[in-house]
Design a protein around this motif. Sequence first.
Motif, PDB file in Angstrom:
ATOM      1  N   THR A 109       7.794   8.194  -7.331  1.00 33.26           N
ATOM      2  CA  THR A 109       8.596   7.426  -8.284  1.00 33.26           C
ATOM      3  C   THR A 109       9.860   6.899  -7.606  1.00 33.26           C
ATOM      4  N   THR A 166       6.783   2.631  -4.215  1.00 30.18           N
ATOM      5  CA  THR A 166       6.939   3.277  -5.513  1.00 30.18           C
ATOM      6  C   THR A 166       5.632   3.123  -6.284  1.00 30.18           C
ATOM      7  N   GLY A 167       5.076   4.233  -6.740  1.00 30.76           N
ATOM      8  CA  GLY A 167       3.790   4.211  -7.424  1.00 30.76           C
ATOM      9  C   GLY A 167       2.631   4.658  -6.571  1.00 30.76           C
ATOM     10  N   THR A 188      -2.459   2.906  -6.036  1.00 29.47           N
ATOM     11  CA  THR A 188      -1.053   2.699  -6.403  1.00 29.47           C
ATOM     12  C   THR A 188      -0.994   2.380  -7.889  1.00 29.47           C
ATOM     13  N   LEU A 211       3.959   2.258 -14.368  1.00 28.44           N
ATOM     14  CA  LEU A 211       4.552   3.415 -13.691  1.00 28.44           C
ATOM     15  C   LEU A 211       5.550   4.145 -14.581  1.00 28.44           C
ATOM     16  N   LEU A 251       2.272  -7.266 -15.001  1.00 27.44           N
ATOM     17  CA  LEU A 251       3.716  -7.169 -14.775  1.00 27.44           C
ATOM     18  C   LEU A 251       4.432  -8.373 -15.364  1.00 27.44           C
ATOM     19  N   SER A 277       2.771  -1.574 -11.356  1.00 25.78           N
ATOM     20  CA  SER A 277       4.202  -1.551 -11.673  1.00 25.78           C
ATOM     21  C   SER A 277       4.457  -1.548 -13.176  1.00 25.78           C
ATOM     22  N   SER A 278       3.611  -2.227 -13.945  1.00 34.87           N
ATOM     23  CA  SER A 278       3.800  -2.301 -15.392  1.00 34.87           C
ATOM     24  C   SER A 278       3.508  -0.983 -16.085  1.00 34.87           C
ATOM     25  N   GLU A 287      -0.578  -7.959 -11.215  1.00 36.85           N
ATOM     26  CA  GLU A 287       0.509  -8.938 -11.220  1.00 36.85           C
ATOM     27  C   GLU A 287       0.625  -9.606 -12.582  1.00 36.85           C
TER      28      GLU A 287
END
Length: 320
Positions: free
Chosen positions: A250, A235-236, A264, A270, A296, A267-268, A293
């Motif tokens: 997504t 995802t991403g 990519t 997306l 996130l 995550s924080s 990281e």
Amino acid sequence: MAAALSVIRSGPLMSIQDRGRYGYRSYGVSRSGPVDRDSHVIANALVGNDATAAAIEFALVGGSIRVDEDVLIAVTGGDCKVEIDEKPVLPWQSHILRAGQTLTIGLLQGAVWGYLAVSGGIANAPVLGSRSTHVRTGLGGLNGKALAAGDILPLARSRTPLEPLILTQPYVRRPGPVDVVPGPQDDYFDTEAWKLFLTQPFQTTASRDRMGMVLSGPRLQAFKGHDIVSDATVTGSIQVPGSGKPIVLTADGQTTGGYPKIATVASSDLARLAQMPNGSTFTFRAISADAAEEALIYAQERLEAIIAGRRRPDDKGSRD
């Protein structure tokens, strides 16, 4: 007899989503779950549910629903017109929806994906450990399909009193570039391509769904070619096909792909990207995996603080 929710009018891409389906990517099963995890979690917290409870996700417009027992409801994701029996109420806080009343959710402003949580949560049968819907494969949800007018959803019993809650800290998405971690095929793109990728603006387009979103902007040329031996995606992942237009995967993104992935999305960031309305302009910024990281962890701590700060509307005191 269990309580039930009836869909009177469905919004686009309306579906049941819980936290998602984990542990099956190696078998070709996408994670699913909410496109915007924070908004989903906040909606559940406002009605007294666990963060993992199933709620309703919709795109752009929420439609209308009724319930046959009194419940708490909360609408999040963006600003929008919310009405109970034609009486306006506010999003990003919870309200009592009485049996037989109609909840109507209008057009989202400044966002694409909205969430409706109901106290107790949607209680459809789990499939592979999740209640989430994956429409492309017909997995989970209500018979594996998007919700439509006339659908009736079972509700679990709420374990908390029907006491509306508000947030003391507003949920605000940060501005600025969208952070990405280079790779895994970053070496398919030369210095000029990377310069375009990191310095020129991109725009979101209407070519988007729960699987991914196509961006417009400078054409990215992979000098090693735009076809690779199909390998894993996450995802991403930002795939770059022969058109040169990046595709960001997504929540329902496929688990493998044959296009090189230049980077990519962190995550924080997306959900922030996925929530940008069509035509929004932004730039990318490359960061390290360690920085992603840390971002996130910070985002999770911020979310927890926002949830811890919810209170009853008549409670004027602060929470420690």
